[in-house]
Scaffold this active site. Structure first.
Site, PDB file in Angstrom:
ATOM      1  N   LYS A  37       0.846  -1.207   0.000  1.00 41.62           N
ATOM      2  CA  LYS A  37       0.000   0.000   0.000  1.00 41.62           C
ATOM      3  C   LYS A  37       0.874   1.247   0.000  1.00 41.62           C
ATOM      4  O   LYS A  37       2.098   1.166   0.223  1.00 41.62           O
ATOM      5  CB  LYS A  37      -0.941  -0.033   1.206  1.00 41.62           C
ATOM      6  CG  LYS A  37      -0.251   0.023   2.546  1.00 41.62           C
ATOM      7  CD  LYS A  37      -1.240  -0.243   3.676  1.00 41.62           C
ATOM      8  CE  LYS A  37      -0.503  -0.294   4.992  1.00 41.62           C
ATOM      9  NZ  LYS A  37      -1.082   0.534   6.026  1.00 41.62           N
ATOM     10  N   ARG A 131      -9.480   0.485  16.053  1.00 44.28           N
ATOM     11  CA  ARG A 131      -9.424   1.380  14.901  1.00 44.28           C
ATOM     12  C   ARG A 131     -10.391   0.866  13.843  1.00 44.28           C
ATOM     13  O   ARG A 131     -11.414   1.455  13.580  1.00 44.28           O
ATOM     14  CB  ARG A 131      -7.971   1.446  14.389  1.00 44.28           C
ATOM     15  CG  ARG A 131      -7.732   2.466  13.325  1.00 44.28           C
ATOM     16  CD  ARG A 131      -6.314   2.419  12.802  1.00 44.28           C
ATOM     17  NE  ARG A 131      -5.987   1.130  12.211  1.00 44.28           N
ATOM     18  CZ  ARG A 131      -4.906   0.910  11.461  1.00 44.28           C
ATOM     19  NH1 ARG A 131      -4.036   1.880  11.236  1.00 44.28           N
ATOM     20  NH2 ARG A 131      -4.691  -0.277  10.951  1.00 44.28           N
ATOM     21  N   TYR A 254      16.835  29.913   6.442  1.00 47.30           N
ATOM     22  CA  TYR A 254      15.807  30.739   7.101  1.00 47.30           C
ATOM     23  C   TYR A 254      16.033  30.815   8.607  1.00 47.30           C
ATOM     24  O   TYR A 254      16.287  29.795   9.258  1.00 47.30           O
ATOM     25  CB  TYR A 254      14.423  30.150   6.845  1.00 47.30           C
ATOM     26  CG  TYR A 254      13.955  30.327   5.422  1.00 47.30           C
ATOM     27  CD1 TYR A 254      13.702  31.597   4.908  1.00 47.30           C
ATOM     28  CD2 TYR A 254      13.768  29.224   4.598  1.00 47.30           C
ATOM     29  CE1 TYR A 254      13.269  31.758   3.594  1.00 47.30           C
ATOM     30  CE2 TYR A 254      13.329  29.383   3.294  1.00 47.30           C
ATOM     31  CZ  TYR A 254      13.087  30.647   2.801  1.00 47.30           C
ATOM     32  OH  TYR A 254      12.664  30.806   1.513  1.00 47.30           O
ATOM     33  N   MET A 302      12.173  24.600   1.498  1.00 47.86           N
ATOM     34  CA  MET A 302      11.287  23.832   0.627  1.00 47.86           C
ATOM     35  C   MET A 302      12.066  23.050  -0.437  1.00 47.86           C
ATOM     36  O   MET A 302      11.754  21.899  -0.745  1.00 47.86           O
ATOM     37  CB  MET A 302      10.276  24.760  -0.044  1.00 47.86           C
ATOM     38  CG  MET A 302       9.177  24.011  -0.769  1.00 47.86           C
ATOM     39  SD  MET A 302       7.981  25.107  -1.536  1.00 47.86           S
ATOM     40  CE  MET A 302       7.063  25.681  -0.148  1.00 47.86           C
TER      41      MET A 302
HETATM   42  C1  PLP Z   1      -3.848  -4.602   8.150  1.00 43.73           C
HETATM   43  C2  PLP Z   1      -2.377  -4.452   7.987  1.00 43.73           C
HETATM   44  N1  PLP Z   1      -1.605  -5.548   7.898  1.00 43.73           N
HETATM   45  C3  PLP Z   1      -0.254  -5.474   7.740  1.00 43.73           C
HETATM   46  C4  PLP Z   1       0.379  -4.245   7.679  1.00 43.73           C
HETATM   47  C5  PLP Z   1       1.878  -4.203   7.537  1.00 43.73           C
HETATM   48  O1  PLP Z   1       2.453  -3.661   8.694  1.00 43.73           O
HETATM   49  P1  PLP Z   1       4.034  -3.459   8.801  1.00 43.73           P
HETATM   50  O2  PLP Z   1       4.385  -2.457   7.779  1.00 43.73           O
HETATM   51  O3  PLP Z   1       4.246  -2.958  10.180  1.00 43.73           O
HETATM   52  O4  PLP Z   1       4.655  -4.782   8.549  1.00 43.73           O
HETATM   53  C6  PLP Z   1      -0.385  -3.083   7.764  1.00 43.73           C
HETATM   54  C7  PLP Z   1       0.272  -1.788   7.726  1.00 43.73           C
HETATM   55  O5  PLP Z   1      -0.108  -0.827   8.307  1.00 43.73           O
HETATM   56  C8  PLP Z   1      -1.797  -3.177   7.913  1.00 43.73           C
HETATM   57  O6  PLP Z   1      -2.575  -2.087   7.979  1.00 43.73           O
END
Ligand code: PLP
Length: 365
Positions: A37, A131, A254, A302
């Site tokens: 992701k 969460r 700055y 920046m």
């Molecule tokens: C549901 C879920 N599984 C696995 C992971 C992977 O976690 P990590 O990057 O700490 O290995 C994440 C990352 O946030 C996650 O949201």
């Protein structure tokens, strides 16, 4: 895309493959789902996904349907799970792209069932992170709303890098959920990188590492990836654009927060917080130039910042902001500690519109 040569990230796909193999060796689970992701934590989702699959990952995970669609557009056919909540439009996109979806709540299970779409579904159970996910007491209602056995059931660990007791409590609760309901052949999964490395009891049928795929330490701002057999995959580099002499008392950048204590040389480097080299590093970080650590002088602006130099340093020299040079290394964990954040945010925060990425296999397969 930026004109090449100003500031760039070099991503070593051989390191990604190596890290997948290392994690597989550390895992008892028959499967590994590579979490790519957020554009593979800033490393580039498509090339990293391909490398992870080549290294032995069985499937992929993303946060959004759009991220899954990007993998499909690139021709990646492996199973992909979307962790995030999906609207009816998101569910239709998931069905179109053959992405597995997560049911986080009874209404989300209902929405999936009502969509009539042919979707692979993983139930997400909240075992303590508070969460996302079904409360253990809601799982029965979610199964009823779904109207069929899910393909997977999973939970997420809140502190597998730091609190074994809390992790143990989460896993015990997950076990009780698995025992209480007829999940049939559903794939159970719980382990993030920290779980994969340090909690064999979290491995179940599949581990789900993210950060460790990239050779970064799950503790975030501490720990040595090499001690876990991991190889950092990303280096961030720029070059010396100017060298100037500072007289005693002259300030830099700055606010003139750094003042030269004596005559000295200073190198201007064209990387700034708009690139993802964080302003919180002002006056705290070091970079490698000509194989030596050089302190950052004053504030990160920046588009530029300034490092201490000496007579060796020349305009055009390579500057390693993150990575290795001449036997030295600046690690993401070090930058994270200095910026008051975690390594996740250091790489994920790189701006791909400005930071050109190149891919290599410098560490072999
Ligand atoms: C549901 C879920 N599984 C696995 C992971 C992977 O976690 P990590 O990057 O700490 O290995 C994440 C990352 O946030 C996650 O949201």
């Amino acid at each position: 895309m930026e004109v090449p040569g100003r500031v760039w990230a070099e991503v070593d796909l051989g390191a990604v493959r190596h890290n997948v193999r290392t994690l597989r060796r550390r895992s008892r689970a028959p499967r590994l789902m590579a979490v790519v992701k957020a554009d593979a934590y800033g490393h580039g989702a498509v090339p990293v996904a391909r490398a992870a699959l080549a290294g032995g990952a069985d499937s992929l995970a993303v946060a959004t349907a759009g991220e899954g669609a990007e993998l499909r557009r690139a021709g990646i056919r492996a199973p992909v799970l979307v962790f995030g909540d999906l609207t009816p439009e998101g569910l239709r996109a998931a069905a179109r792209e053959r992405l597995a979806v997560s049911a986080h709540s009874v209404p989300s299970a209902r929405r999936i069932a009502a969509s009539g779409l042919d979707l692979e579904v993983h139930l997400k159970v909240d075992t303590g992170m508070n969460r996302w996910g079904l409360e253990p007491g809601e799982v029965g209602a979610a199964l009823k709303a779904l109207g069929r056995t899910p393909d997977g059931v999973y939970t997420h660990l809140a502190c597998a890098d730091s609190d074994p007791e809390a992790t143990g409590r989460q896993l015990a609760l997950f076990d009780s959920v698995l025992a209480a309901h007829p999940f049939g052949g559903a794939l159970a999964h719980a382990a993030n990188s920290a779980g994969t490395l340090w909690h064999p009891g979290s491995h179940y049928g599949c581990v789900r590492p993210g950060i460790a795929l990239y050779g970064l330490h799950p503790a975030g701002d501490a720990g040595d990836p090499a001690a876990e057999g991991l190889r950092p995959a990303l280096a961030l580099k720029s070059y010396v654009a100017a060298v100037r002499r500072l007289e005693p008392g002259e300030g830099v950048s700055y606010g003139l927060t750094f003042r030269a204590p004596e005559p000295m040389l200073a190198a201007t480097v064209p990387v700034g917080y708009a690139d993802g080299y964080r302003r919180a590093l002002s006056g705290r970080a070091e970079a490698l130039i000509r194989g030596r650590r050089r302190p950052l002088l004053g504030r990160v602006s920046m588009d530029a910042c300034v490092f201490a130099a000496d007579r060796e340093v020349r305009v055009g020299d390579e500057v390693v902001l993150l990575g290795e040079q001449g036997g030295g290394a600046v690690r993401a964990e070090e930058l994270a500690a200095r910026a008051g954040t975690i390594n996740y945010e250091i790489t994920t925060g790189l701006n791909p519109r400005r930071v050109e990425r190149s891919y290599a296999d410098v560490q072999g397969s």
